[in-house]
Write a protein that holds these residues in place. Sequence first.
Motif, mmCIF file in Angstrom:
data_model
loop_
_atom_site.group_PDB
_atom_site.id
_atom_site.type_symbol
_atom_site.label_atom_id
_atom_site.label_comp_id
_atom_site.label_asym_id
_atom_site.label_seq_id
_atom_site.Cartn_x
_atom_site.Cartn_y
_atom_site.Cartn_z
ATOM 1 N N ASN A 58 0.828 -1.215 0.000
ATOM 2 C CA ASN A 58 0.000 0.000 0.000
ATOM 3 C C ASN A 58 0.861 1.264 0.000
ATOM 4 O O ASN A 58 0.621 2.194 0.757
ATOM 5 C CB ASN A 58 -0.976 0.007 1.194
ATOM 6 C CG ASN A 58 -2.082 1.037 1.031
ATOM 7 O OD1 ASN A 58 -2.488 1.346 -0.086
ATOM 8 N ND2 ASN A 58 -2.557 1.581 2.133
ATOM 9 N N HIS A 116 -4.455 -3.187 1.131
ATOM 10 C CA HIS A 116 -5.039 -3.099 2.460
ATOM 11 C C HIS A 116 -5.036 -1.660 2.963
ATOM 12 O O HIS A 116 -4.029 -0.973 2.922
ATOM 13 C CB HIS A 116 -4.264 -3.987 3.440
ATOM 14 C CG HIS A 116 -4.867 -4.025 4.815
ATOM 15 N ND1 HIS A 116 -5.980 -4.779 5.102
ATOM 16 C CD2 HIS A 116 -4.537 -3.377 5.963
ATOM 17 C CE1 HIS A 116 -6.305 -4.594 6.380
ATOM 18 N NE2 HIS A 116 -5.442 -3.754 6.919
ATOM 19 N N HIS A 158 -10.490 0.136 -0.148
ATOM 20 C CA HIS A 158 -10.757 -0.799 0.946
ATOM 21 C C HIS A 158 -11.570 -0.124 2.052
ATOM 22 O O HIS A 158 -12.559 -0.676 2.552
ATOM 23 C CB HIS A 158 -9.443 -1.336 1.516
ATOM 24 C CG HIS A 158 -9.634 -2.306 2.644
ATOM 25 N ND1 HIS A 158 -8.626 -2.615 3.537
ATOM 26 C CD2 HIS A 158 -10.711 -3.014 3.054
ATOM 27 C CE1 HIS A 158 -9.080 -3.484 4.426
ATOM 28 N NE2 HIS A 158 -10.346 -3.737 4.160
ATOM 29 N N GLU A 174 -3.145 -5.256 8.908
ATOM 30 C CA GLU A 174 -3.010 -6.640 8.411
ATOM 31 C C GLU A 174 -2.268 -7.482 9.443
ATOM 32 O O GLU A 174 -1.385 -7.035 10.119
ATOM 33 C CB GLU A 174 -2.244 -6.641 7.093
ATOM 34 C CG GLU A 174 -3.098 -6.222 5.906
ATOM 35 C CD GLU A 174 -2.358 -6.418 4.592
ATOM 36 O OE1 GLU A 174 -2.833 -7.196 3.779
ATOM 37 O OE2 GLU A 174 -1.337 -5.746 4.395
#
Length: 331
Positions: A78, A167, A172, A331
């Motif tokens: 990301n 993520h 998202h 995560e």
Amino acid sequence: SPPTPEGTAMKKALFAAHVAGFLFATQVFAQAYPTKPVKILVGFAAGGPTDVIARVIAQDMSVSLGQSVIVENRPGANAIIATEAVARSAADGYTLLFSSLSLLVNAILLEDKVKYDPFKDFAPISNAALLPMVVVTSPETGLNSMQDLIARAKARSGELSYGTSGHAGSSHLAGAMLENMTGTKMINVPFKGNAPALAEVMAGRVTFMFYPIIGIADQVAGKKLKVLSVGTTARHADFPAVPTMAEAGFAGLEETAPWVGMLAPAGTPPAIVARLSEDMRKSLGRPETRERMRSLGAVTVADTSAEFAAFLKKDHERWARVIKASGVKPE
């Protein structure tokens, strides 16, 4: 013994001389800048919104700076990989970051893991644009509205999927907020950027995604994509028949509209930051560039370094609220 007035005056004079010398050297360095190509790192795959806008601006700035301005894609995590690389780069104006909300979101979610501070490690140059989000799907899904999407998500709990740029990216966060708003359970399918995620949506392998309203008009006209909702406050000129998220019953989702802007490593000489900011704003002010941005669906900002710095502080607070509301975890 206490310092004499003469000694104090001498120290002040020496200090002033040092400051003047530093400022003179900085100014001379800045006036010579740039003497070699400038590199802009983008933390997402080529072809995505951040990359497309970076390349539009880089082309203009290559002319105004008199040196090649090269966009280098360094996707992954990301955009953390690219962001940390620029944070560690020499503060000389030759390695820059074209970033998005990931700069702030990663620092909020992964405060103890990322190796950069969004405020201490960067010198803001200019916020280029805002990218309102649209909800898109393949015509093959048979979904014609947000109501259809949510009805199917409720009927097939845990089966529908939404593509994301990674993520905790804007797509998202928007998908997670939609799940929370509607009490549905869907599958987040992360990719290394928006472009590869969109390809999977068009192929029908992923049900839908929130995508920045940029560069999709051709796919929609070619019936490869269908727009279910737009994240603008009023209906968008490119998709006048498509309801806004508020009209569709999902007010608040427009808060996930990301920005894209340029930053330099902290400590970059102010004169160089000012030069880059001025040239970037000149690029965004050109009629040809403004038309290009409009055609991409971007809302041009083109603010000053100080204005961008103030915006980042407020945006950090905003994303902290969004993350809390969406329930997204690291995560």
